[in-house]
Design a protein around this motif. Structure first.
Motif, PDB file in Angstrom:
ATOM      1  N   GLU A  76      69.159  21.905  17.306  1.00  0.00           N
ATOM      2  CA  GLU A  76      67.834  22.227  17.838  1.00  0.00           C
ATOM      3  C   GLU A  76      66.907  21.049  17.558  1.00  0.00           C
ATOM      4  OE1 GLU A  76      66.673  25.803  15.947  1.00  0.00           O
ATOM      5  OE2 GLU A  76      68.165  27.050  16.956  1.00  0.00           O
ATOM      6  N   VAL A  77      66.223  20.580  18.589  1.00  0.00           N
ATOM      7  CA  VAL A  77      65.391  19.390  18.478  1.00  0.00           C
ATOM      8  C   VAL A  77      63.956  19.739  18.865  1.00  0.00           C
ATOM      9  CG1 VAL A  77      65.020  17.034  19.291  1.00  0.00           C
ATOM     10  CG2 VAL A  77      67.346  17.906  19.016  1.00  0.00           C
ATOM     11  N   THR A  78      63.022  19.356  18.003  1.00  0.00           N
ATOM     12  CA  THR A  78      61.595  19.516  18.281  1.00  0.00           C
ATOM     13  C   THR A  78      60.963  18.129  18.280  1.00  0.00           C
ATOM     14  OG1 THR A  78      61.584  21.671  17.172  1.00  0.00           O
ATOM     15  CG2 THR A  78      59.460  20.617  17.582  1.00  0.00           C
ATOM     16  N   ILE A  79      60.339  17.769  19.401  1.00  0.00           N
ATOM     17  CA  ILE A  79      59.766  16.433  19.574  1.00  0.00           C
ATOM     18  C   ILE A  79      58.245  16.548  19.585  1.00  0.00           C
ATOM     19  CG2 ILE A  79      59.637  14.407  21.072  1.00  0.00           C
ATOM     20  CD1 ILE A  79      62.341  15.257  22.227  1.00  0.00           C
ATOM     21  N   ALA A  80      57.593  15.824  18.669  1.00  0.00           N
ATOM     22  CA  ALA A  80      56.131  15.805  18.622  1.00  0.00           C
ATOM     23  C   ALA A  80      55.624  14.899  19.739  1.00  0.00           C
ATOM     24  CB  ALA A  80      55.649  15.301  17.262  1.00  0.00           C
ATOM     25  N   THR A  81      54.896  15.489  20.692  1.00  0.00           N
ATOM     26  CA  THR A  81      54.473  14.731  21.871  1.00  0.00           C
ATOM     27  C   THR A  81      52.998  14.375  21.867  1.00  0.00           C
ATOM     28  OG1 THR A  81      54.117  16.801  23.068  1.00  0.00           O
ATOM     29  CG2 THR A  81      56.263  15.759  23.296  1.00  0.00           C
ATOM     30  N   THR A  82      52.130  15.220  21.282  1.00  0.00           N
ATOM     31  CA  THR A  82      50.691  14.997  21.370  1.00  0.00           C
ATOM     32  C   THR A  82      50.040  15.217  20.016  1.00  0.00           C
ATOM     33  OG1 THR A  82      50.705  15.794  23.643  1.00  0.00           O
ATOM     34  CG2 THR A  82      48.565  15.644  22.563  1.00  0.00           C
ATOM     35  N   ARG A  83      49.159  14.320  19.673  1.00  0.00           N
ATOM     36  CA  ARG A  83      48.342  14.493  18.469  1.00  0.00           C
ATOM     37  C   ARG A  83      46.909  14.098  18.821  1.00  0.00           C
ATOM     38  NH1 ARG A  83      53.176  12.852  15.840  1.00  0.00           N
ATOM     39  NH2 ARG A  83      53.773  14.277  14.170  1.00  0.00           N
ATOM     40  N   VAL A 104      37.378  27.782  33.100  1.00  0.00           N
ATOM     41  CA  VAL A 104      37.690  26.592  32.303  1.00  0.00           C
ATOM     42  C   VAL A 104      38.799  25.808  32.983  1.00  0.00           C
ATOM     43  CG1 VAL A 104      37.005  27.664  30.121  1.00  0.00           C
ATOM     44  CG2 VAL A 104      39.385  27.807  30.879  1.00  0.00           C
ATOM     45  N   ARG A 105      38.841  24.516  32.642  1.00  0.00           N
ATOM     46  CA  ARG A 105      39.971  23.654  33.061  1.00  0.00           C
ATOM     47  C   ARG A 105      40.825  23.386  31.835  1.00  0.00           C
ATOM     48  NH1 ARG A 105      41.119  18.071  33.904  1.00  0.00           N
ATOM     49  NH2 ARG A 105      39.071  17.485  33.047  1.00  0.00           N
ATOM     50  N   THR A 106      42.071  23.777  31.903  1.00  0.00           N
ATOM     51  CA  THR A 106      42.950  23.712  30.735  1.00  0.00           C
ATOM     52  C   THR A 106      43.920  22.534  30.834  1.00  0.00           C
ATOM     53  OG1 THR A 106      44.520  25.237  31.774  1.00  0.00           O
ATOM     54  CG2 THR A 106      42.820  26.189  30.364  1.00  0.00           C
ATOM     55  N   GLY A 107      44.420  22.153  29.668  1.00  0.00           N
ATOM     56  CA  GLY A 107      45.417  21.096  29.589  1.00  0.00           C
ATOM     57  C   GLY A 107      46.765  21.653  29.175  1.00  0.00           C
ATOM     58  N   GLU A 108      47.431  20.937  28.270  1.00  0.00           N
ATOM     59  CA  GLU A 108      48.775  21.336  27.876  1.00  0.00           C
ATOM     60  C   GLU A 108      48.756  22.530  26.924  1.00  0.00           C
ATOM     61  OE1 GLU A 108      50.733  18.466  25.252  1.00  0.00           O
ATOM     62  OE2 GLU A 108      48.876  17.305  25.357  1.00  0.00           O
ATOM     63  N   THR A 109      49.906  23.169  26.819  1.00  0.00           N
ATOM     64  CA  THR A 109      50.091  24.332  25.953  1.00  0.00           C
ATOM     65  C   THR A 109      51.083  23.987  24.854  1.00  0.00           C
ATOM     66  OG1 THR A 109      49.693  25.820  27.823  1.00  0.00           O
ATOM     67  CG2 THR A 109      50.745  26.755  25.868  1.00  0.00           C
ATOM     68  N   SER A 110      50.726  24.293  23.608  1.00  0.00           N
ATOM     69  CA  SER A 110      51.600  23.978  22.486  1.00  0.00           C
ATOM     70  C   SER A 110      52.699  25.015  22.359  1.00  0.00           C
ATOM     71  CB  SER A 110      50.788  23.906  21.188  1.00  0.00           C
ATOM     72  OG  SER A 110      50.265  25.183  20.882  1.00  0.00           O
ATOM     73  N   LEU A 111      53.660  24.710  21.479  1.00  0.00           N
ATOM     74  CA  LEU A 111      54.765  25.636  21.270  1.00  0.00           C
ATOM     75  C   LEU A 111      54.304  26.975  20.712  1.00  0.00           C
ATOM     76  CD1 LEU A 111      57.659  23.413  19.842  1.00  0.00           C
ATOM     77  CD2 LEU A 111      57.497  24.464  22.096  1.00  0.00           C
ATOM     78  N   ASP A 112      53.226  26.991  19.917  1.00  0.00           N
ATOM     79  CA  ASP A 112      52.740  28.254  19.351  1.00  0.00           C
ATOM     80  C   ASP A 112      51.749  28.962  20.265  1.00  0.00           C
ATOM     81  OD1 ASP A 112      50.622  26.562  19.143  1.00  0.00           O
ATOM     82  OD2 ASP A 112      50.372  26.737  16.969  1.00  0.00           O
ATOM     83  N   GLY A 113      51.612  28.507  21.508  1.00  0.00           N
ATOM     84  CA  GLY A 113      50.806  29.216  22.488  1.00  0.00           C
ATOM     85  C   GLY A 113      49.361  28.794  22.588  1.00  0.00           C
ATOM     86  N   ARG A 114      48.924  27.783  21.879  1.00  0.00           N
ATOM     87  CA  ARG A 114      47.553  27.320  21.979  1.00  0.00           C
ATOM     88  C   ARG A 114      47.370  26.462  23.229  1.00  0.00           C
ATOM     89  NH1 ARG A 114      46.851  24.683  16.245  1.00  0.00           N
ATOM     90  NH2 ARG A 114      49.032  24.251  16.679  1.00  0.00           N
ATOM     91  N   VAL A 115      46.217  26.611  23.884  1.00  0.00           N
ATOM     92  CA  VAL A 115      45.928  25.928  25.142  1.00  0.00           C
ATOM     93  C   VAL A 115      44.740  24.997  24.949  1.00  0.00           C
ATOM     94  CG1 VAL A 115      45.341  26.209  27.579  1.00  0.00           C
ATOM     95  CG2 VAL A 115      46.797  27.901  26.435  1.00  0.00           C
ATOM     96  N   ARG A 119      58.130  20.563  30.800  1.00  0.00           N
ATOM     97  CA  ARG A 119      57.474  20.168  29.554  1.00  0.00           C
ATOM     98  C   ARG A 119      57.863  18.768  29.113  1.00  0.00           C
ATOM     99  NH1 ARG A 119      55.170  24.225  26.738  1.00  0.00           N
ATOM    100  NH2 ARG A 119      55.373  23.030  24.826  1.00  0.00           N
ATOM    101  N   SER A 120      58.634  18.057  29.925  1.00  0.00           N
ATOM    102  CA  SER A 120      59.147  16.755  29.501  1.00  0.00           C
ATOM    103  C   SER A 120      58.239  15.596  29.869  1.00  0.00           C
ATOM    104  CB  SER A 120      60.531  16.516  30.136  1.00  0.00           C
ATOM    105  OG  SER A 120      60.429  16.421  31.555  1.00  0.00           O
ATOM    106  N   GLY A 121      57.106  15.877  30.543  1.00  0.00           N
ATOM    107  CA  GLY A 121      56.250  14.783  30.991  1.00  0.00           C
ATOM    108  C   GLY A 121      55.655  13.969  29.870  1.00  0.00           C
ATOM    109  N   GLY A 122      55.451  14.572  28.698  1.00  0.00           N
ATOM    110  CA  GLY A 122      54.847  13.850  27.589  1.00  0.00           C
ATOM    111  C   GLY A 122      55.835  13.211  26.644  1.00  0.00           C
TER     112      GLY A 122
END
Length: 394
Positions: free
Chosen positions: A305-312, A346-357, A245-248
């Motif tokens: 505990e660290v949460t990093i915002a990667t995508t918006r 479907v072709r999917t992208g990244e998955t968020s922490l709350d499970g959204r794809v 998950r560190s690519g972003g």
């Protein structure tokens, strides 16, 4: 005859009722019944993703303060937790004979300065004598040509002029030697002063003392630590992020930090650096996260505990992770149209922490998808929405 007929008729009617009830049961709740599903209509909207990691509070710049030569500690002026400024005296070593050596070096240097002044005076005196002897020699030579002086007298004056020139050269050589002595003794004095200054242990930067490893009277070897301190400006959280998950993760991204000692307080921060080296054993990558404003009360080595915002994203299709399935060797979602289920790859992208794809291809805004079903669906199965979630706006 009437009773057997009535009995047969009653049994027939009863059997028809049972059969009709069985068929109704099969249609409503049996294998032939529509599958009860939970559906949702997807729409384009904002999407935010983040990665989570656990780290420890550390200081990137820490300092071990100690003597550069063997000696005994004379005094320690600070303790653990003391905030110090750059250049502040922290501890002192016993100078032993360094004060006497420094006084001797200063006296020798002063003596050399006086010798240099004497050498300059001797050079000036020799220059005057050489100029006077030269004038006398020229005058005697001129009068000797007119026979006023003998050749011997003229030669004597010439010899005096040569002797005065040699004395001038000697005086200049002594002056150069005196100048070099001054430089040598000044260097020795400066070295003695540096050695004397080294017994004073001062803070290299502003920071806080984290350890006191020796007390007054302790004899130390060169390089042994007396005090340890850190630069508070370099406090950060050394965070471990799953490599998958560190690519972003990029430098400058916003982060939220929760210290273990303050579970209810979220501290803002940002990514300062993504380390080039990862951990092959734990399959994690090291990310350095700094505080926007370092807290006043924390402990080095404390877990965070660290949460990093990667995508918006502001125009993204995203579906719950529970809606994505594998069917027929393909990855996709079940859609609902005219009461029947249809599988859409479907072709999917990244998955968020709350499970959204994130869905990149295969769906459009307004499609109704199956989020949950009572049993596994198949192509063409009739479905009956048990409930409908609110439209999926991100």
């Amino acid at each position: 005859m009437k009773r057997p007929v009535l009995r047969v008729l009653g049994l027939s009617v009863f059997g028809l009722v049972l059969f009709a009830g069985f068929v109704l049961l099969m249609v409503r709740s049996g294998p032939l019944a529509p599958v009860r599903v939970t559906t949702a209509v997807i729409e384009r909207g904002a999407f935010e993703n983040a990665v989570f990691g656990v780290g420890t509070v550390e200081a990137e710049r820490s300092y071990a303060i100690g003597p550069t030569s063997p000696g005994r500690i004379l005094a320690v002026h600070v303790d653990v937790g003391s905030e110090v400024r750059a250049g502040q005296l922290l501890a002192e070593m016993d100078p032993v004979e360094l004060d006497a050596r420094l006084a001797s070096a200063r006296a020798a240097s002063a003596r050399a300065v006086h010798a240099l002044a004497a050498g300059r005076a001797q050079v000036r005196d020799a220059e005057v004598r050489q100029e006077l002897a030269g004038r006398n020699a020229r005058r005697y030579a001129s009068l000797g040509e007119q026979a006023f002086f003998s050749d011997a007298a003229v030669e004597a004056k010439r010899q005096e002029a040569d002797s005065a020139g040699a004395q001038l050269q000697a005086a200049r050589a002594q002056l150069d030697a005196a100048r070099m002595d001054v430089e040598r003794l000044e260097a020795e004095r400066a070295a003695a002063e540096r050695q004397r200054a080294n017994v004073r242990l001062v803070a290299p930067v502003a920071g806080v003392v984290t350890a006191r490893d020796a007390e007054p009277g302790t004899t130390l070897v060169a390089g042994q630590t007396v005090l340890r301190m850190v630069d508070l400006a370099s406090v950060r959280v050394r965070t471990r992020i799953d490599q998958g998950r560190s690519g972003g993760v990029r430098a400058g991204q916003a982060a939220s930090i929760v210290l273990r000692s303050r579970p209810g307080l979220v501290l803002p921060g940002r990514v300062s650096r993504v380390e080039l080296n990862g951990d092959a054993v734990t399959e994690e990558r090291i990310v350095q996260v700094v505080f926007d404003e370092a807290p006043k009360d924390f402990a080095f080595g404390e877990l965070a505990e660290v949460t990093i915002a990667t995508t918006r994203g502001g125009d993204v299709l995203a579906v719950p992770g529970a809606a994505v399935h594998e069917y027929g060797g393909r990855r996709g979602v079940w859609t609902v149209a005219d009461g029947a289920a249809d599988f859409v790859p479907v072709r999917t992208g990244e998955t968020s922490l709350d499970g959204r794809v994130v869905v990149l291809e295969g769906l459009q805004a307004g499609d109704r998808i199956v989020v949950h079903s009572e049993r596994e669906l198949g192509a063409g199965d009739r479905v009956s929405p048990a409930e409908s979630l609110a439209e999926l706006r991100r």
